[in-house]
Design a protein around this motif. Structure first.
Motif, PDB file in Angstrom:
ATOM      1  N   GLN A 174       0.828  -1.207   0.000  1.00 30.02           N
ATOM      2  CA  GLN A 174       0.000   0.000   0.000  1.00 30.02           C
ATOM      3  C   GLN A 174       0.861   1.256   0.000  1.00 30.02           C
ATOM      4  O   GLN A 174       0.517   2.257  -0.641  1.00 30.02           O
ATOM      5  N   LEU A 175       1.993   1.214   0.695  1.00 34.48           N
ATOM      6  CA  LEU A 175       2.902   2.357   0.704  1.00 34.48           C
ATOM      7  C   LEU A 175       3.376   2.664  -0.710  1.00 34.48           C
ATOM      8  O   LEU A 175       3.419   3.837  -1.130  1.00 34.48           O
ATOM      9  N   MET A 176       3.715   1.623  -1.460  1.00 37.07           N
ATOM     10  CA  MET A 176       4.160   1.818  -2.838  1.00 37.07           C
ATOM     11  C   MET A 176       3.039   2.350  -3.727  1.00 37.07           C
ATOM     12  O   MET A 176       3.280   3.150  -4.635  1.00 37.07           O
ATOM     13  N   ILE A 177       1.813   1.903  -3.485  1.00 35.27           N
ATOM     14  CA  ILE A 177       0.681   2.449  -4.234  1.00 35.27           C
ATOM     15  C   ILE A 177       0.580   3.953  -3.985  1.00 35.27           C
ATOM     16  O   ILE A 177       0.407   4.758  -4.914  1.00 35.27           O
ATOM     17  N   THR A 178       0.725   4.341  -2.738  1.00 35.82           N
ATOM     18  CA  THR A 178       0.625   5.749  -2.376  1.00 35.82           C
ATOM     19  C   THR A 178       1.764   6.562  -2.980  1.00 35.82           C
ATOM     20  O   THR A 178       1.559   7.676  -3.470  1.00 35.82           O
ATOM     21  N   ILE A 179       2.972   6.002  -2.952  1.00 39.47           N
ATOM     22  CA  ILE A 179       4.119   6.683  -3.568  1.00 39.47           C
ATOM     23  C   ILE A 179       3.880   6.847  -5.066  1.00 39.47           C
ATOM     24  O   ILE A 179       4.193   7.896  -5.656  1.00 39.47           O
ATOM     25  N   GLY A 180       3.319   5.815  -5.695  1.00 37.79           N
ATOM     26  CA  GLY A 180       3.008   5.903  -7.121  1.00 37.79           C
ATOM     27  C   GLY A 180       2.010   7.002  -7.421  1.00 37.79           C
ATOM     28  O   GLY A 180       2.154   7.752  -8.407  1.00 37.79           O
ATOM     29  N   ILE A 181       0.978   7.133  -6.570  1.00 43.36           N
ATOM     30  CA  ILE A 181      -0.022   8.184  -6.743  1.00 43.36           C
ATOM     31  C   ILE A 181       0.620   9.562  -6.596  1.00 43.36           C
ATOM     32  O   ILE A 181       0.387  10.482  -7.396  1.00 43.36           O
ATOM     33  N   LEU A 182       1.440   9.695  -5.561  1.00 48.43           N
ATOM     34  CA  LEU A 182       2.102  10.975  -5.308  1.00 48.43           C
ATOM     35  C   LEU A 182       3.008  11.364  -6.472  1.00 48.43           C
ATOM     36  O   LEU A 182       2.978  12.515  -6.942  1.00 48.43           O
ATOM     37  N   ALA A 183       3.807  10.410  -6.951  1.00 58.39           N
ATOM     38  CA  ALA A 183       4.701  10.684  -8.075  1.00 58.39           C
ATOM     39  C   ALA A 183       3.908  11.076  -9.317  1.00 58.39           C
ATOM     40  O   ALA A 183       4.284  12.000 -10.053  1.00 58.39           O
ATOM     41  N   ALA A 184       2.806  10.390  -9.560  1.00 58.42           N
ATOM     42  CA  ALA A 184       1.979  10.686 -10.729  1.00 58.42           C
ATOM     43  C   ALA A 184       1.408  12.095 -10.664  1.00 58.42           C
ATOM     44  O   ALA A 184       1.355  12.811 -11.680  1.00 58.42           O
ATOM     45  N   ASN A 185       0.990  12.525  -9.482  1.00 57.00           N
ATOM     46  CA  ASN A 185       0.435  13.873  -9.338  1.00 57.00           C
ATOM     47  C   ASN A 185       1.483  14.943  -9.622  1.00 57.00           C
ATOM     48  O   ASN A 185       1.191  15.960 -10.268  1.00 57.00           O
ATOM     49  N   PHE A 186       2.703  14.734  -9.143  1.00 58.05           N
ATOM     50  CA  PHE A 186       3.779  15.671  -9.442  1.00 58.05           C
ATOM     51  C   PHE A 186       4.074  15.712 -10.938  1.00 58.05           C
ATOM     52  O   PHE A 186       4.255  16.778 -11.532  1.00 58.05           O
ATOM     53  N   ILE A 187       4.138  14.531 -11.548  1.00 58.18           N
ATOM     54  CA  ILE A 187       4.439  14.462 -12.972  1.00 58.18           C
ATOM     55  C   ILE A 187       3.351  15.150 -13.793  1.00 58.18           C
ATOM     56  O   ILE A 187       3.640  15.914 -14.734  1.00 58.18           O
ATOM     57  N   ASN A 188       2.097  14.896 -13.454  1.00 60.75           N
ATOM     58  CA  ASN A 188       0.997  15.557 -14.166  1.00 60.75           C
ATOM     59  C   ASN A 188       1.074  17.078 -14.040  1.00 60.75           C
ATOM     60  O   ASN A 188       0.764  17.808 -14.992  1.00 60.75           O
TER      61      ASN A 188
END
Length: 420
Positions: A174-188
């Motif tokens: 779940q931590l990795m899912i959250t990190i993925g979401i956070l990274a995606a938001n920055f990239i967007n």
């Protein structure tokens, strides 16, 4: 406690400790959560980028540009647009059914490797998409990758981890899912500012990075002792068990694995076995926890709320249900993913429609389900902390409600594997 199963009850204690080898293996395996998290975060941002909408969903762009006097909540209400997003969940649903068989026959590592490679292909297709067909096909590949990773990674983490640290290592998914979401938001945020209108291609194409991490890491991962025993590789399993536990004294745990494997071999169809009365508590949890989780809007509300609240809430609940004996574990985890993806698809498909009609009241709707789920977990989900994964049968026989399904006429637990 209300959920049943005291933390002070006597359970088998296997010798061993957390080793660097286990920590690193689980860290690499949990990277499978990156692909799911990145896709969740990136798709929400990309579908709001004007160049993307002009290229693939011009009618949505036209509606967005209209002067809407009273209701700004409706401007993204498009069946086609939500189908683009939610097609991934349908693909993941179907893929998880096949992933269960592959995970059982070939091992958890092979499933993770295959999921990473297929997700990589989907990322490439989406990044190079010229039309909606390419987008949808790419989403299907992404969904297959998510289905395989969500089915195999939680199993891998639970089986590699020592009993006392299983929750900590399992939540890393779940931590990795959250990190993925956070990274995606920055990239967007940054790609939306690229002049020329091609930033969405970078956002979608960069999904190849977490896919490559997962696939590349899976090449070097060992398989779990549970999986090795189930496939008849007992010598390799004993050696692996000694390595991951950091001790030579693994006789008790190994014997339990072998006994569970023998019980597995006696089962011709784990799907039909899962429907037996003694497994009804586990099957109920496999359905109810993912269903309630999605009714809280966990995978769509996070586009509008801080990711932190998803992480400390019910975001990782479904992957923390380490309640299945080895003989049905692969099939049962597939069932968890099926139910999870089914209701994720339903919620994702109707979210914008509900938002258009209920406006801010939609978040009160999801909040009500959060309360319902909290009550359900408190009363009906037994505590699994510190209990060896092959001893999970015991907790159902002591639960105030579920014991009626797993106890025989004499009040004794109908043990299915090694809990004696």
């Amino acid at each position: 406690m209300a959920g049943g199963g005291s933390l002070n009850e006597k359970h088998k204690q296997y010798p061993g400790k957390m080793t660097i080898f286990v920590f690193l293996a689980c860290l690499v395996a949990s990277s499978g959560g990156l692909i799911f998290g990145y896709d969740i975060g990136i798709s929400g941002g990309v579908t709001s980028m004007d160049p993307f909408l002009i290229s693939f969903f011009p009618s949505v762009y036209a509606k967005e540009q209209e002067v809407v006097e009273t209701n700004q909540y409706c401007k993204f209400d498009s069946v086609m647009l939500t189908l683009f997003t939610s097609s991934l969940y349908l693909a993941a649903l179907v893929a998880s059914l096949f992933a269960g068989y592959i995970t059982k026959k070939c091992g958890r590592r092979v499933s993770m490797l295959g999921g990473g490679i297929i997700f990589l292909l989907g990322a490439i297709l989406n990044g190079l998409a010229k039309n909606v067909a390419m987008l949808i096909i790419g989403r299907i590949f992404l969904g297959i990758g998510v289905g395989f990773s969500n089915q195999s990674v939680p199993l891998y983490l639970s089986e590699m981890a020592p009993a006392k640290m299983r929750g900590m290592l399992n939540i890393s998914f779940q931590l990795m899912i959250t990190i993925g979401i956070l990274a995606a938001n920055f990239i967007n945020y940054f790609t939306a500012k690229i002049s020329g209108g091609w930033g969405w291609r970078i956002s979608l194409g960069l999904a190849a990075v977490p896919a490559a991490i997962m696939a590349g890491g899976s090449i070097f991962l060992p398989d779990t002792p549970n999986s090795l025993v189930a496939r008849g590789k007992e010598q390799e399993a004993r050696a692996m068990l000694r390595r991951i536990r950091g001790t030579e004294d693994v006789g008790l745990e190994f014997d339990d694995l072998v006994a569970a494997s023998e019980a597995t071999k006696a089962i011709e169809n784990p799907w039909s076995t899962l429907l037996e009365r003694r497994y009804r508590p586990q099957l109920a949890m496999a359905f109810l926890i993912p269903t309630l989780q999605q009714l809280t809007g966990i995978n769509v509300v996070m586009f509008y709320a801080p990711v932190l609240f998803k992480t400390i809430g019910f975001g990782g609940t479904a992957s923390l249900i380490e309640i299945f004996p080895l003989e049905i574990r692969s099939a049962a985890q597939s069932a968890v993913v099926v139910f999870n993806m089914t209701f994720t698809f339903v919620i994702a498909q109707i979210f914008l429609m509900l938002l258009c009609r209920l406006k801010f009241g939609l978040f009160y709707f999801f909040g009500t389900w959060e309360i319902i789920m909290t009550i359900f977990v408190y009363f009906f989900l037994p505590e699994t902390k510190g209990i060896p994964i092959e001893e999970m049968d015991r907790i159902w026989g002591k639960h105030w409600y579920w014991k009626r399904f797993v106890n025989d006429g004499n009040g004794k637990v109908e043990l299915t594997s090694t809990a004696v």
